[in-house]
Design an enzyme around this catalytic site. Structure first.
Site, PDB file in Angstrom:
ATOM      1  N   ALA A  78     -14.489  39.588  -0.140  1.00 59.85           N
ATOM      2  CA  ALA A  78     -14.798  39.894   1.264  1.00 59.85           C
ATOM      3  C   ALA A  78     -13.483  40.156   2.017  1.00 59.85           C
ATOM      4  O   ALA A  78     -12.649  40.924   1.552  1.00 59.85           O
ATOM      5  CB  ALA A  78     -15.624  38.780   1.885  1.00 59.85           C
ATOM      6  N   SER A  79     -13.245  39.478   3.149  1.00 58.14           N
ATOM      7  CA  SER A  79     -12.088  39.813   3.985  1.00 58.14           C
ATOM      8  C   SER A  79     -10.748  39.379   3.416  1.00 58.14           C
ATOM      9  O   SER A  79      -9.707  39.769   3.960  1.00 58.14           O
ATOM     10  CB  SER A  79     -12.264  39.217   5.390  1.00 58.14           C
ATOM     11  OG  SER A  79     -13.172  39.992   6.144  1.00 58.14           O
ATOM     12  N   VAL A  80     -10.726  38.605   2.345  1.00 53.53           N
ATOM     13  CA  VAL A  80      -9.452  38.365   1.666  1.00 53.53           C
ATOM     14  C   VAL A  80      -8.900  39.689   1.138  1.00 53.53           C
ATOM     15  O   VAL A  80      -7.700  39.830   0.901  1.00 53.53           O
ATOM     16  CB  VAL A  80      -9.612  37.300   0.563  1.00 53.53           C
ATOM     17  CG1 VAL A  80      -8.355  37.173  -0.287  1.00 53.53           C
ATOM     18  CG2 VAL A  80      -9.934  35.941   1.202  1.00 53.53           C
TER      19      VAL A  80
END
Length: 409
Positions: A78-80
């Protein structure tokens, strides 16, 4: 130390070989969350000064199929993705002088002009101060990245450029497009050639979504994630995107979209297994986006954290200059560096990022500490309020245990 907990409730406490009491506390915390069925499964990795102290797997990678979690399980980050793909790409390109952080976005995306857009700098995208909306379902208006960009470009800025920090997926979508424009390569190929391959990472990649036939007629079922990472076990995420769907259909949730919420109906209704969870990445960007889409393991993420902790060099392989690393980790206000977040609950100088699927990475330079905590929090599905378990308290508690800091009130 290595610990494998093959099923929920089956963590063997006696198997923990680490002599570090702080790491033992962190291990117990994660195991407790799994034992209490607060989350289906997790992988925890703790390393100091280039040595892995603890690498453990807990619970299940897939609840419905009873697939055990292992240290080599591959997670949807995801946003990593924002830091482990896009920000690193920007570091490489800025280090070479190919991207100027204080240049306007329009230097690279030449039609990003008008109504204040020409004032938005690359730096503003990295620090979430572009003024762009935080999130919109681009797939209501786009079925590929060119159409997605055209739609983003049409949106009015919600705040003055360069001023107020408002976390924005859209800003990182544009950063990914800048990286592609400057490098003349797709983002997934650029990061593979410039970062992951040189570092020997074998379990880190985007998974493109292929579409057969007329893209305007294709259904969600016909969009298929393809190799790399074809023969691995993935941590399964959610059944479709119920949370994202609620963001669109429930005005009380805090988002308002332009047009009819019922105008698009290609919602996925199956368990997402090796298929990017984020709707914009899947439906509009073909699986490869600057804000989401990367898959990886705890061990590979540790290597990427090690690159940062070693100021751009890993095991003799220099990929970025120390000056660029320092520049990107410098605070810009609001606990934000360039791409990286600066968690208030971690020691001074720490950097990291979280992901919606339940992922978390943290580097603590003064301690030589790398912490990776990956969970598949979505795999129990949403609760009666269309919410997933909040793993923030676990991330903070594990950070406190291994880094020895006090939690904020």
């Amino acid at each position: 130390a290595f610990l494998l907990c093959a099923s929920i409730g089956a963590c063997d406490r006696s198997a923990l070989a680490t002599s570090d009491p702080d790491v033992s506390v962190a291990d117990s915390l994660v195991a407790s969350w799994v034992d209490q069925k607060l989350i289906p499964g997790a992988v925890l990795l703790v390393a100091k000064d280039g040595q892995v102290l603890h690498e453990a797997a807990y619970g299940l990678a897939s609840v419905a199929d009873g697939v055990p979690m292992t240290p080599s399980t591959v997670f949807d980050l995801a946003s990593v993705t924002k830091v482990m793909a896009n920000t690193l790409a920007m570091m490489v390109l800025s280090d070479r002088g190919e991207v100027l952080l204080d240049a306007p976005v329009s230097r690279y995306l030449t039609d990003f002009v008008g109504d204040g857009r020409e004032l938005v700098k690359v730096r503003d995208l990295l620090t979430h101060r572009s003024g762009l909306p935080q999130w919109v379902p681009t797939y209501y208006h786009a079925s590929d990245k060119d159409e997605a960009y055209a739609y983003i470009r049409s949106l009015s800025l919600m705040w003055p450029a360069g001023k107020e920090r408002n976390y924005s997926d859209l800003g990182f979508m544009l950063l990914g497009l800048i990286a592609e424009k400057v490098s003349s390569q797709p983002l997934d190929e650029f990061v593979m050639r410039e970062l992951y391959d040189p570092l020997g990472l074998e379990s880190t990649a985007y998974r493109r979504v292929e579409v057969a036939g007329d893209k305007s007629m294709v259904s969600a079922e016909e969009r298929v994630a393809v190799p790399p990472l074809a023969d691995v076990v993935f941590a399964r995420t959610s059944r479709g995107n119920p949370f994202e769907r609620r963001m669109i259909h429930d005005l009380r949730f805090g988002y308002e979209i332009a047009g009819d919420a019922d105008a698009w109906s290609e919602w996925r209704n199956w368990w997402l297994d090796g298929e990017v969870n984020d709707g914009n990445a899947f439906h509009a960007f073909g699986g490869v986006a600057g804000h989401a889409g990367l898959f990886s393991t705890a061990r590979d993420l540790y290597v990427l954290l090690g690159l940062m902790l070693s100021r751009g060099e890993y095991e003799g392989n220099r990929l970025v200059s120390p000056e660029t690393v320092a520049n990107f980790l410098g605070p810009t206000g609001d606990r934000q560096a360039l791409g990286w977040q600066l968690p208030v609950y971690a020691p001074q100088g720490s950097f990291g990022h979280t992901g919606f699927t339940g992922t978390f990475v943290l580097g603590v330079p003064d301690q030589g500490l790398a912490l990776v905590l990956l969970t598949n929090r979505q795999n129990f599905d949403v609760d009666e309020n269309t919410e997933y378990p909040d793993v923030g308290p676990l991330q903070r508690a594990v950070t406190k245990a291994v880094a020895g800091v006090s939690l904020p009130n």
